[in-house]
Structure formats: C-alpha cells, structure tokens
Design a protein around this motif. Structure first.
Motif, short mmCIF file in Angstrom:
data_model
loop_
_atom_site.label_atom_id
_atom_site.label_comp_id
_atom_site.label_asym_id
_atom_site.label_seq_id
_atom_site.Cartn_x
_atom_site.Cartn_y
_atom_site.Cartn_z
N LEU A 159 -3.09 16.86 1.50
CA LEU A 159 -2.92 17.94 2.47
C LEU A 159 -3.36 17.54 3.86
CD1 LEU A 159 -4.04 21.35 0.89
CD2 LEU A 159 -1.79 20.72 1.77
N THR A 160 -4.40 16.74 3.95
CA THR A 160 -4.96 16.40 5.26
C THR A 160 -4.35 15.14 5.85
OG1 THR A 160 -6.79 15.20 4.21
CG2 THR A 160 -7.13 17.52 4.67
N ALA A 161 -3.72 14.32 5.02
CA ALA A 161 -3.18 13.05 5.51
C ALA A 161 -1.67 13.06 5.69
CB ALA A 161 -3.57 11.92 4.55
N THR A 162 -0.98 14.06 5.16
CA THR A 162 0.48 14.11 5.24
C THR A 162 0.92 15.51 5.65
OG1 THR A 162 0.99 14.87 2.99
CG2 THR A 162 0.46 12.54 3.26
N ASP A 163 2.24 15.70 5.73
CA ASP A 163 2.75 17.04 6.04
C ASP A 163 3.15 17.79 4.77
OD1 ASP A 163 4.94 15.55 5.34
OD2 ASP A 163 6.19 16.14 7.04
N ARG B 209 4.49 7.75 3.97
CA ARG B 209 4.32 7.19 5.32
C ARG B 209 3.09 7.78 6.00
NH1 ARG B 209 8.03 4.60 8.11
NH2 ARG B 209 9.77 5.54 6.95
N GLY B 210 2.98 9.10 5.97
CA GLY B 210 1.82 9.74 6.59
C GLY B 210 0.52 9.36 5.91
N ALA B 211 0.57 9.21 4.59
CA ALA B 211 -0.64 8.87 3.85
C ALA B 211 -1.18 7.50 4.27
CB ALA B 211 -0.37 8.90 2.35
N THR B 212 -0.30 6.51 4.36
CA THR B 212 -0.76 5.18 4.73
C THR B 212 -1.10 5.10 6.22
OG1 THR B 212 1.57 4.50 4.88
CG2 THR B 212 0.39 3.95 2.87
N ASP B 213 -0.40 5.86 7.05
CA ASP B 213 -0.73 5.88 8.47
C ASP B 213 -2.14 6.42 8.68
OD1 ASP B 213 1.70 4.84 9.16
OD2 ASP B 213 2.57 6.74 9.83
N ARG B 214 -2.50 7.46 7.93
CA ARG B 214 -3.80 8.10 8.12
C ARG B 214 -4.91 7.43 7.30
NH1 ARG B 214 -5.06 13.34 9.49
NH2 ARG B 214 -3.23 13.20 10.82
N LEU B 215 -4.59 7.01 6.09
CA LEU B 215 -5.62 6.51 5.18
C LEU B 215 -5.66 5.00 5.06
CD1 LEU B 215 -5.10 9.13 2.31
CD2 LEU B 215 -6.76 9.21 4.19
N GLY C 286 0.82 -1.21 0.00
CA GLY C 286 0.00 0.00 0.00
C GLY C 286 0.85 1.26 0.00
N THR C 287 1.91 1.25 0.79
CA THR C 287 2.82 2.39 0.83
C THR C 287 3.53 2.55 -0.51
OG1 THR C 287 3.17 2.02 3.20
CG2 THR C 287 4.75 3.43 2.06
N TYR C 288 3.93 1.44 -1.10
CA TYR C 288 4.62 1.49 -2.39
C TYR C 288 3.73 2.11 -3.46
CZ TYR C 288 7.98 0.12 -5.96
OH TYR C 288 8.93 0.16 -6.97
N ALA C 289 2.44 1.78 -3.43
CA ALA C 289 1.52 2.33 -4.42
C ALA C 289 1.43 3.85 -4.29
CB ALA C 289 0.14 1.70 -4.25
N VAL C 290 1.50 4.36 -3.07
CA VAL C 290 1.48 5.81 -2.87
C VAL C 290 2.77 6.44 -3.40
CG1 VAL C 290 1.38 7.67 -1.17
CG2 VAL C 290 -0.05 5.64 -0.88
N VAL C 291 3.90 5.76 -3.18
CA VAL C 291 5.18 6.28 -3.69
C VAL C 291 5.14 6.40 -5.21
CG1 VAL C 291 7.65 5.81 -3.90
CG2 VAL C 291 6.49 5.40 -1.73
#
Length: 278
Positions: free
Chosen positions: A138-142, A116-122, A97-102
C-alpha cells in the motif's frame, strides 16, 4: 466539496476461518506458473530495453521463462542483433529484483505493473520486504486497499493485522495528495476514512504511524513525512530568499530599459566616431 478520502470499493469480508479453507502459507507464491509470471513481466514492460513487439516474438524462439533467457536464444529472436541480445540478457539479470516481486503479485492474482513502484521505493530487495510486511504494498505502490488485503491474505494475514492500520492511513494521505493536491489532512476526516476501510482502531494506528515517523502531525492536521519535509524545504528556501533580497529605496526611480535602448546607444557612438574621422 468532493470527499478527499472516499471509501474504496468494499473489499468484502475476510475468508472463512482456517478450519474451513485450505491454509495459505508464505510459500504459496512458489505455486505461480513460471510461464505466467514471465509473460506478465514482459507484458508489463518491466524488462528494460524490451519492446512489446520483440516481447511477442520471444515464445517463437523458445523463451517462455527465466531459464530460457540467454544470449544464444535471444539472438534467434526476429529483429534482435547480437549486441542487442547481450544488452537484453544483461538488463534481464539486472531486473531480478523486479521479477521477484512479479512472482509474488501473479501468485496473488494482482497486476504485475505494481512491481515497478515496489522496486522504485523499496529497492532490489523489495520482494523480501513485501514478504516480511505485505502491507508495504500500500505504501510503496499505487495498489488499492482491496488489492493489498488480497496480497496479505496470500501471505496468511488478515485485516486485523496491526500493521494494516498505519499502512491504510499512509495510503489515504498519499492518495489525497496525488488526486486532490492536499498534502495534509484533518485528523478527524482521515481517521473516519480509515474506519470505513476496516481499521478497527484508527487512533491507535495513527499513534503507531506517528511513532515510526511515516506520518507527521502539523497542528490539527497530519501529513506524510516526505511531503511535510518537502514543503518545509520550500518554505526555508523562500525565507532565505526574502532575507537576502535588497529592498528598493523609498523614492528611488525605477530604471526601465526599452529593447532598442542598446541599439540607440550603439548608433550614437557610431555617429560620434564618424564625426571624429571626418
């Protein structure tokens, strides 16, 4: 007093109209170089259990993209034992899942660390969520607002998208909470900051954020729902503590014990026992 809602670096005007540039589609992320994505994923320390030293040794073992990751190849990496090779293969699959965001971030020329923040939150389906609503970056990461704008443009969206305004407001409140410690902000100041960030109708954006519950109004101030709920929980706990505490009776003496009180009592008891035995 420093401005708690400073304007970020100007993101600049939107790109030229579609007729003057190559159109961007939601499939543009497929154009990201697989080797570049893999490298960014490893360098951002997003592969659980993989240190930087071992990551630097992967290319020598022919591991430069996801299809190369297997126990056999990992076992040929210098310093990687058989059991560790299996653990690394398992953890890589678990981080899909994290790789797909990358993949999405690299395609938009954004730092892979945001994944990292995206998968932690979403959660593990973060990539799908970001495809559906790029402003969630914007809402899921820094991520900064300019980075989110770039990410959205990669998806074919622009700053007039109605979802941008609520996301910008959420970002501004979150940034003020983490940087200045203020979990609630004056409505007027936050709306002015949103206008400076290119939100055409800040009041309408606030209404949308209030409707979906991500922002809560507290008098003439607004706050993120998660911070407001946390503060309310603390307040409730203090109220319960005060309600159950037993007050001191007026005039009742306070008993203070010195650290050596117990030892003195023990000595007295020992003396009494010695006298009785004598």
């Amino acid at each position: 007093m420093p401005d708690e809602y400073p304007t970020a670096a100007a993101p600049g005007p939107d790109p030229a109209p579609e007729t003057e540039r190559a159109p961007e589609t939601e499939h543009d992320d497929a154009a990201a170089d697989p080797a570049a994505v893999f490298s960014a994923f490893c360098e951002a320390a997003l592969w659980p259990g993989l240190g930087r030293t071992t990551a630097a040794r992967l290319p020598a073992a022919g591991i430069t993209r996801p299809g190369n990751v297997d126990v056999g190849r990992l076992g040929t990496v210098e310093g990687v034992t058989g059991p560790r090779a299996r653990r690394l293969a398992d953890s890589f699959r678990a981080a899909a899942g994290t790789y797909a965001v990358v993949e999405l971030l690299v395609a938009a020329d954004l730092p892979a660390r945001l994944a990292r923040g995206a998968t932690d939150r979403l959660g593990p389906t973060a990539a799908e969520a970001l495809r559906a609503d790029p402003w969630m970056l914007l809402t899921a990461t820094d991520a900064e607002i300019g980075q989110a704008d770039r990410f959205a443009r990669r998806r074919g969206l622009h700053r007039d998208d109605p979802r941008r305004g609520p996301a910008v407001l959420t970002h501004l409140l979150g940034r003020a909470a983490t940087r200045a410690g203020d979990t609630a902000g004056p409505v007027g100041a936050v709306l002015q900051a949103a206008a400076r960030e290119g939100v055409a109708d800040p009041r309408r954006a606030l209404d949308a954020a209030l409707d979906d519950g991500r922002i809560i109004a507290v008098g003439d101030r607004i706050a993120l729902e998660r911070y407001a709920m946390a503060e309310q929980s603390i307040a409730d706990g203090i109220e319960r503590l005060v309600a159950t505490a037993e007050p001191l009776r007026e005039g009742a003496p306070r008993v203070r014990r010195r650290p050596d009180d117990d030892s003195d009592e023990d000595s007295d008891e020992d003396s009494d026992e010695d006298a009785a035995e004598a």
